[in-house]
Design a protein around this motif. Structure first.
Motif, PDB file in Angstrom:
ATOM      1  N   MET A   1      -9.656  14.798 -43.006  1.00  0.00           N
ATOM      2  CA  MET A   1      -8.419  14.142 -42.391  1.00  0.00           C
ATOM      3  C   MET A   1      -7.627  15.369 -41.894  1.00  0.00           C
ATOM      4  SD  MET A   1      -8.004  11.019 -42.504  1.00  0.00           S
ATOM      5  CE  MET A   1      -8.985   9.739 -43.020  1.00  0.00           C
ATOM      6  N   SER A   2      -7.757  16.784 -42.705  1.00  0.00           N
ATOM      7  CA  SER A   2      -6.835  17.790 -42.437  1.00  0.00           C
ATOM      8  C   SER A   2      -7.502  18.488 -41.190  1.00  0.00           C
ATOM      9  CB  SER A   2      -6.619  18.810 -43.429  1.00  0.00           C
ATOM     10  OG  SER A   2      -8.062  19.259 -43.951  1.00  0.00           O
ATOM     11  N   ILE A   3      -8.620  18.126 -40.876  1.00  0.00           N
ATOM     12  CA  ILE A   3      -9.403  18.723 -39.591  1.00  0.00           C
ATOM     13  C   ILE A   3      -9.386  17.666 -38.531  1.00  0.00           C
ATOM     14  CG2 ILE A   3     -11.666  19.450 -38.637  1.00  0.00           C
ATOM     15  CD1 ILE A   3     -12.240  20.584 -41.537  1.00  0.00           C
ATOM     16  N   ALA A   4      -9.700  16.328 -38.839  1.00  0.00           N
ATOM     17  CA  ALA A   4     -10.054  15.091 -37.876  1.00  0.00           C
ATOM     18  C   ALA A   4      -8.763  15.092 -37.050  1.00  0.00           C
ATOM     19  CB  ALA A   4     -10.507  14.007 -38.268  1.00  0.00           C
ATOM     20  N   ALA A 121       0.751  12.951 -36.093  1.00  0.00           N
ATOM     21  CA  ALA A 121      -0.204  14.060 -36.504  1.00  0.00           C
ATOM     22  C   ALA A 121       0.351  14.900 -37.928  1.00  0.00           C
ATOM     23  CB  ALA A 121      -0.899  14.449 -35.650  1.00  0.00           C
ATOM     24  N   TRP A 122       1.530  15.396 -37.515  1.00  0.00           N
ATOM     25  CA  TRP A 122       1.928  16.384 -38.573  1.00  0.00           C
ATOM     26  C   TRP A 122       2.508  15.269 -39.934  1.00  0.00           C
ATOM     27  CZ3 TRP A 122       0.895  21.175 -37.705  1.00  0.00           C
ATOM     28  CH2 TRP A 122       0.362  21.470 -36.415  1.00  0.00           C
ATOM     29  N   LEU A 123       3.238  14.321 -39.400  1.00  0.00           N
ATOM     30  CA  LEU A 123       3.935  13.448 -40.524  1.00  0.00           C
ATOM     31  C   LEU A 123       2.642  12.903 -41.580  1.00  0.00           C
ATOM     32  CD1 LEU A 123       6.399  12.177 -41.828  1.00  0.00           C
ATOM     33  CD2 LEU A 123       5.785  10.312 -40.104  1.00  0.00           C
ATOM     34  N   VAL A 124       1.863  12.458 -40.847  1.00  0.00           N
ATOM     35  CA  VAL A 124       0.584  11.701 -41.562  1.00  0.00           C
ATOM     36  C   VAL A 124       0.079  12.753 -42.585  1.00  0.00           C
ATOM     37  CG1 VAL A 124      -1.146  10.350 -41.714  1.00  0.00           C
ATOM     38  CG2 VAL A 124       0.798   9.800 -40.194  1.00  0.00           C
ATOM     39  N   THR A 125      -0.227  13.991 -42.005  1.00  0.00           N
ATOM     40  CA  THR A 125      -1.161  14.851 -42.694  1.00  0.00           C
ATOM     41  C   THR A 125      -0.295  15.437 -43.876  1.00  0.00           C
ATOM     42  OG1 THR A 125      -0.746  16.274 -40.964  1.00  0.00           O
ATOM     43  CG2 THR A 125      -2.998  15.356 -40.873  1.00  0.00           C
ATOM     44  N   SER A 126       1.101  15.192 -43.674  1.00  0.00           N
ATOM     45  CA  SER A 126       2.039  15.902 -44.544  1.00  0.00           C
ATOM     46  C   SER A 126       2.251  14.990 -46.034  1.00  0.00           C
ATOM     47  CB  SER A 126       3.294  16.398 -44.153  1.00  0.00           C
ATOM     48  OG  SER A 126       4.204  15.105 -43.689  1.00  0.00           O
ATOM     49  N   GLU A 127       1.758  13.659 -45.548  1.00  0.00           N
ATOM     50  CA  GLU A 127       1.927  12.391 -46.414  1.00  0.00           C
ATOM     51  C   GLU A 127       0.638  12.380 -47.564  1.00  0.00           C
ATOM     52  OE1 GLU A 127       5.284   9.838 -44.723  1.00  0.00           O
ATOM     53  OE2 GLU A 127       3.335   9.347 -44.229  1.00  0.00           O
ATOM     54  N   ILE A 128      -0.520  12.394 -46.887  1.00  0.00           N
ATOM     55  CA  ILE A 128      -1.640  11.697 -47.219  1.00  0.00           C
ATOM     56  C   ILE A 128      -2.277  12.533 -48.192  1.00  0.00           C
ATOM     57  CG2 ILE A 128      -2.169  10.471 -45.133  1.00  0.00           C
ATOM     58  CD1 ILE A 128      -4.303  12.536 -44.281  1.00  0.00           C
ATOM     59  N   LEU A 131      -0.544  15.744 -54.557  1.00  0.00           N
ATOM     60  CA  LEU A 131       0.239  17.132 -54.615  1.00  0.00           C
ATOM     61  C   LEU A 131      -0.837  18.382 -55.018  1.00  0.00           C
ATOM     62  CD1 LEU A 131       3.102  15.475 -56.585  1.00  0.00           C
ATOM     63  CD2 LEU A 131       3.299  16.122 -54.599  1.00  0.00           C
ATOM     64  N   GLU A 132      -1.787  17.975 -55.589  1.00  0.00           N
ATOM     65  CA  GLU A 132      -2.737  19.331 -56.110  1.00  0.00           C
ATOM     66  C   GLU A 132      -3.156  20.087 -54.793  1.00  0.00           C
ATOM     67  OE1 GLU A 132      -3.017  16.236 -56.955  1.00  0.00           O
ATOM     68  OE2 GLU A 132      -2.057  16.233 -59.175  1.00  0.00           O
ATOM     69  N   ILE A 133      -3.441  19.331 -53.781  1.00  0.00           N
ATOM     70  CA  ILE A 133      -4.140  19.896 -52.603  1.00  0.00           C
ATOM     71  C   ILE A 133      -3.233  20.010 -51.385  1.00  0.00           C
ATOM     72  CG2 ILE A 133      -6.370  19.306 -53.491  1.00  0.00           C
ATOM     73  CD1 ILE A 133      -6.504  17.325 -51.342  1.00  0.00           C
ATOM     74  N   ARG A 134      -2.106  19.663 -51.322  1.00  0.00           N
ATOM     75  CA  ARG A 134      -1.214  19.515 -50.314  1.00  0.00           C
ATOM     76  C   ARG A 134      -1.160  20.779 -49.444  1.00  0.00           C
ATOM     77  NH1 ARG A 134       2.722  16.114 -51.824  1.00  0.00           N
ATOM     78  NH2 ARG A 134       1.650  14.495 -50.865  1.00  0.00           N
ATOM     79  N   SER A 135      -1.051  21.823 -50.146  1.00  0.00           N
ATOM     80  CA  SER A 135      -0.634  23.051 -49.227  1.00  0.00           C
ATOM     81  C   SER A 135      -1.870  23.511 -48.856  1.00  0.00           C
ATOM     82  CB  SER A 135      -0.129  24.178 -50.273  1.00  0.00           C
ATOM     83  OG  SER A 135      -1.128  24.275 -51.371  1.00  0.00           O
ATOM     84  N   ALA A 136      -3.202  23.110 -49.350  1.00  0.00           N
ATOM     85  CA  ALA A 136      -4.374  23.730 -48.664  1.00  0.00           C
ATOM     86  C   ALA A 136      -4.785  22.787 -47.572  1.00  0.00           C
ATOM     87  CB  ALA A 136      -5.524  23.595 -49.633  1.00  0.00           C
ATOM     88  N   ILE A 140      -5.161  23.925 -43.439  1.00  0.00           N
ATOM     89  CA  ILE A 140      -6.234  23.638 -42.734  1.00  0.00           C
ATOM     90  C   ILE A 140      -5.878  22.940 -41.403  1.00  0.00           C
ATOM     91  CG2 ILE A 140      -8.553  22.242 -42.622  1.00  0.00           C
ATOM     92  CD1 ILE A 140      -8.686  22.885 -45.528  1.00  0.00           C
ATOM     93  N   ASN A 141      -4.943  22.087 -41.658  1.00  0.00           N
ATOM     94  CA  ASN A 141      -4.461  21.217 -40.490  1.00  0.00           C
ATOM     95  C   ASN A 141      -3.769  22.037 -39.415  1.00  0.00           C
ATOM     96  OD1 ASN A 141      -2.977  18.962 -39.045  1.00  0.00           O
ATOM     97  ND2 ASN A 141      -1.187  19.202 -40.072  1.00  0.00           N
TER      98      ASN A 141
END
Length: 204
Positions: A1-4, A121-128, A131-136, A140-141
């Protein structure tokens, strides 16, 4: 998701508008002043819709706005490509009526992007992301978005020379793919607390 998701955001063809709108309007026969004014009109319409998107996204839902925006991106690209292929040719110019039609269609396209893929595209990737991998995931996004943006900025003029009017059909194909991607693979995150996002993915 963070790439697509950021990849599809850039393949909407927004680079046509943001980088080369004045050149495109010159190509279809507008003067320099008219080309610059057309670019300002398109950009202003997009900015207004970005604000509107942020106001309605929690009421309408992310997926619905993605789908509406995808259609609103697809249809103008197909019509503009058709007009330019039929009326412009390799060395011609468009009549004033067709030029105005292209301007209106580009505004509709810009509104569709600014309503959906631009902010979401920015909002959804910040939500999905859990918590453990959000920053990573967000790192990538951002990296993917800048990389694809760079590639299109470097290659667009060459693509335009080879594809001509078909460049709009090329980006329209991506609009179909990205809308299908959202429909099949991206869950709705409206009203979902970040702490429950992992559950949403398991159910999805």
């Amino acid at each position: 998701m963070s790439i697509a998701i950021p990849f599809f955001q850039q393949t909407t063809g927004i680079n046509l508008i943001s980088f080369y709108a004045p050149m495109l309007f010159l190509t279809i026969g507008s003067g320099v002043s008219a080309s610059l004014m057309s670019s300002v009109i398109v950009g202003t319409a997009g900015t207004i819709m970005t604000v509107l998107s942020l106001l309605i996204v929690d009421k309408v839902g992310r997926r619905a706005i993605f789908h509406i925006g995808g259609i609103q991106i697809l249809v103008p690209q197909l019509i503009i490509g058709g007009i330019m292929a039929a009326k412009l040719g390799d060395h011609g110019t468009l009549s004033q009526g067709y030029s105005i039609s292209v301007l209106i269609l580009m505004c509709i396209y810009s509104i569709g992007f600014s309503l959906s893929w631009g902010p979401l595209a920015w909002l959804v990737t910040s939500e999905i992301f859990p918590l453990e991998i959000r920053s990573a995931g967000q790192s990538i996004n951002v990296a993917t978005s800048f990389l694809i943006n760079f590639v299109f900025a470097q290659t667009f003029l060459t693509m335009l020379c080879h594809f001509k009017a078909a460049i709009f059909f090329f980006f329209a194909m991506w609009a179909v793919l990205m809308t299908g991607f959202i429909y099949v693979l991206v869950p709705e995150t409206k009203d979902v607390p970040l702490e429950k996002m992992e559950k949403i993915w398991k159910e999805h």
